[in-house]
Motif scaffolding. Structure first.
Motif, PDB file in Angstrom:
ATOM      1  N   SER A 294       0.896  -1.123  -0.005  1.00 13.89           N
ATOM      2  CA  SER A 294       0.090   0.000   0.062  1.00 13.89           C
ATOM      3  C   SER A 294       0.869   1.032   0.067  1.00 13.89           C
ATOM      4  O   SER A 294       0.683   2.212  -0.871  1.00 13.89           O
ATOM      5  CB  SER A 294      -0.898   0.069   1.091  1.00 13.89           C
ATOM      6  N   GLN A 297       2.309   1.761  -3.451  1.00 12.49           N
ATOM      7  CA  GLN A 297       1.615   2.253  -4.477  1.00 12.49           C
ATOM      8  C   GLN A 297       1.468   3.724  -4.263  1.00 12.49           C
ATOM      9  O   GLN A 297       1.449   4.494  -5.251  1.00 12.49           O
ATOM     10  CB  GLN A 297       0.135   1.571  -4.264  1.00 12.49           C
ATOM     11  N   HIS A 298       0.999   4.036  -3.159  1.00 13.13           N
ATOM     12  CA  HIS A 298       0.738   5.410  -2.681  1.00 13.13           C
ATOM     13  C   HIS A 298       2.040   6.132  -3.239  1.00 13.13           C
ATOM     14  O   HIS A 298       1.796   7.268  -3.632  1.00 13.13           O
ATOM     15  CB  HIS A 298       0.545   5.603  -1.211  1.00 13.13           C
ATOM     16  N   ASP A 301       2.189   6.952  -6.903  1.00  9.08           N
ATOM     17  CA  ASP A 301       1.259   7.820  -7.410  1.00  9.08           C
ATOM     18  C   ASP A 301       1.392   9.367  -6.957  1.00  9.08           C
ATOM     19  O   ASP A 301       1.305  10.345  -7.746  1.00  9.08           O
ATOM     20  CB  ASP A 301      -0.238   7.488  -6.969  1.00  9.08           C
ATOM     21  N   GLU A 302       2.002   9.367  -5.612  1.00  8.22           N
ATOM     22  CA  GLU A 302       2.371  10.905  -5.422  1.00  8.22           C
ATOM     23  C   GLU A 302       3.477  11.483  -5.894  1.00  8.22           C
ATOM     24  O   GLU A 302       3.439  12.812  -6.314  1.00  8.22           O
ATOM     25  CB  GLU A 302       2.586  10.759  -3.687  1.00  8.22           C
TER      26      GLU A 302
END
Length: 363
Positions: A294, A297-298, A301-302
């Motif tokens: 998690s 993934q974050h 994208d950030e």
């Protein structure tokens, strides 16, 4: 042309960029799962990003998030001789690059000169306090960096890829700016050198990913991004300028992103070895990879989001490229091989390019 062993993480940007060396042996001594960079007394830790979950196509913001940057270079120069002038596609994984063969020797020569003592410098000592030996050493490095920058100009003209041209241009721009600063050097000027070093290292790892096939093998596994809504017009590599003259509005969030991601992945970073292929992972290593999915993934994208918010077309290109290389590494996890580490090393060094540019601009 060969590259450093894939089991080694990028060196601290305090020193020279990695060197092209012998082909990678099957396993290298464990060196840890992160690059730790001590910059001006502060530790910046950039950790590799992995995940086994399918990457999602990141939707870019609307017109309000794409106002052209005031610092973006503009010119009426005829750019017909710049091979990448018409590259207006999305940033992504580069699987072929005709300038890599020429880049290797230039990088190696400069790296060898930097390892004659400059890599062990104390950047906190201002020029006014240098000994005659230190002054001579810095003057020689300034000469070497100018010379390398002059040779890189032709590579920046010939590469067909916009992002690689921009990397070459930033090596040129920040190398020259650092050399210009040497006569009246202040500690903050060291960040100029670190931008050039990080951009050089990015090119080394990017070319290694091409040479060892990880770029070709993993590129089909990720969703292609969308083209940026703004582009920095080529001003001609000979006239290259730093892409961040004043701090970007995302500099603070960029530093926070790196810090938070480091905290979220400490256990994983300490408990895994990049030299071990997926087929040989222990249950504990598999569990560690799963536990940070998690956060990884974050983070990917950030990085993409911050690039868009920056309204700086070159920063956005670097952020988008970092995100895509990281996502390619993510997709490599189920069948991970040590050479896949080149993908993540490319992403990690791109993060350093932006972070050091922020510091060089006064953030």
């Amino acid at each position: 042309m060969t590259a450093p062993p894939p089991g080694q993480w990028p060196p601290p940007p305090q020193g020279p960029p990695p060197q092209w060396g012998p082909p990678p042996p099957p396993v290298q001594p464990k060196v840890g799962n992160r690059a730790k960079w001590v910059l001006g007394g502060l530790a910046l830790v950039v950790v590799v990003v992995l995940t086994v979950v399918t990457t999602l196509l990141f939707t870019r913001g609307g017109p309000g998030s794409s106002t052209p940057s005031a610092s973006a270079p503009t010119t009426s120069l005829d750019t017909s001789d710049i091979a990448s002038a018409d590259d207006r596609g999305p940033a992504g994984i580069i699987t072929e690059e005709p300038t890599c063969a020429a880049w290797g020797p230039i990088n190696d020569k400069l790296g060898a000169e930097q390892r004659r003592g400059w890599d062990k410098r104390d950047p906190s000592i201002p020029g006014s306090a240098w000994s005659s030996e230190q002054r001579a050493e810095y003057a020689e490095i300034a000469r070497a960096m100018r010379s390398a920058a002059d040779r890189i100009v032709s590579l920046a003209i010939r590469t067909p890829h916009r992002v690689i041209r921009e990397l070459y241009e930033q090596v040129i721009a920040y190398s020259r700016k650092y050399a210009d600063a040497i006569p009246s050097y202040e500690p903050r000027d060291d960040h100029l050198a670190l931008v050039a070093v990080s951009a050089s290292a990015t090119l080394v790892w990017l070319c290694a990913a091409i040479d060892y096939g990880s770029a070709t093998a993993r590129a089909p596994l990720i969703v292609q991004g969308t083209p940026p809504l703004q582009f920095a017009k080529p001003a001609g590599p000979e006239k290259s300028q730093p892409f961040m003259s004043t701090p970007s509005p995302v500099c603070s969030d960029w530093a926070s992103m790196v810090s938070q991601f480091t905290a979220d992945t400490d256990a994983w970073a300490a408990g895994t070895d990049p030299n071990v292929p997926a087929a040989s992972w222990s249950p504990q290593q598999q569990s560690l990879f799963t536990s940070v999915v998690s956060a990884m993934q974050h983070n990917a994208d950030e990085v993409d989001q911050l690039g868009i918010r920056s309204r700086n077309p070159i920063l956005e290109d670097f952020a988008s490229t970092a995100a895509q290389y990281r996502r390619a590494f993510v997709q490599a996890v189920p069948t991970y091989q040590p050479a896949d580490n080149y993908l993540d090393s490319t992403a990690s060094q791109l993060l350093a390019v932006v972070d050091q540019a922020c510091k060089a601009a006064g953030a």
